[in-house]
Write a protein that holds these residues in place. Structure first.
Motif: not given
Length: 186
Positions: A123, A151, A156
């Motif tokens: 992330k 993400s 992403g």
């Protein structure tokens, strides 16, 4: 006149076999070219991001299945800059997280080669797995690798601010962006 003598090949980088987080951290603290092998089944849990910020070549490869580098949902895994060339091969890169860019790898004016690897559950704000901002003489190459469940707000899996990125025989699946580019934003 005699022809010039042949050029000697450059010396090869020192080789290291690592089985623990401490051993990998020690190799990176040398700030020198290195060829690192992570033993099969070894899980390296990082306490801080591994950074390569000068013109050296570092290769990290798994010796078999299960060689894993884990950010424990706390830190980004790698930062590549300053002309560094980083090759990651046969690795599982998991749980990289940053409040900035590139949950697994942040590349700014460096070279990244990612081969035969998986990037999972990473992330970042821009580029859940990879953030790339490189000038014309640097490249990012991803080959036979997968990005899964990563993400970010933008990109992403991969966010390309600037530069050349090659994705070859690679897959992006189940990656999401809250704004634009679930898999790739460029």
């Amino acid at each position: 006149p005699l022809p010039p003598p042949p050029l000697l090949p450059p010396p090869s980088a020192p080789k290291y076999e690592v089985n623990s987080t401490d051993e990998l951290m020690k190799v990176f603290s040398l700030k020198a070219s290195a060829d690192v092998v992570v033993a099969s089944g070894t899980i390296i849990e990082l306490e801080k991001q591994l950074s390569c910020g000068k013109a050296i070549a570092v290769t990290i490869r798994g010796s078999g299945e299960g060689a894993t580098i884990d950010g424990k949902d706390k830190i980004g895994l790698f930062k590549v800059s300053g002309g560094c060339s980083l090759t990651l091969e046969r690795l599982n890169l998991v749980n990289g997280k940053t409040n900035g860019d590139g949950g697994a790898v942040y590349v700014k004016n460096g070279i990244l080669t990612l081969m035969d690897s998986t990037v999972t559950n990473c992330k970042g704000d821009w580029g859940g797995a990879l953030y790339v901002e490189i000038s014309y003489n640097y490249k990012v190459r991803v080959e036979r690798s997968t990005f899964t469940s990563c993400s970010a707000e933008y990109g992403g899996a991969v966010f390309v601010e600037r530069g050349e990125v090659s994705l070859i025989n690679s897959e992006i699946s189940n990656c999401i962006a809250t704004e634009y580019g679930g898999g790739l934003y460029s």
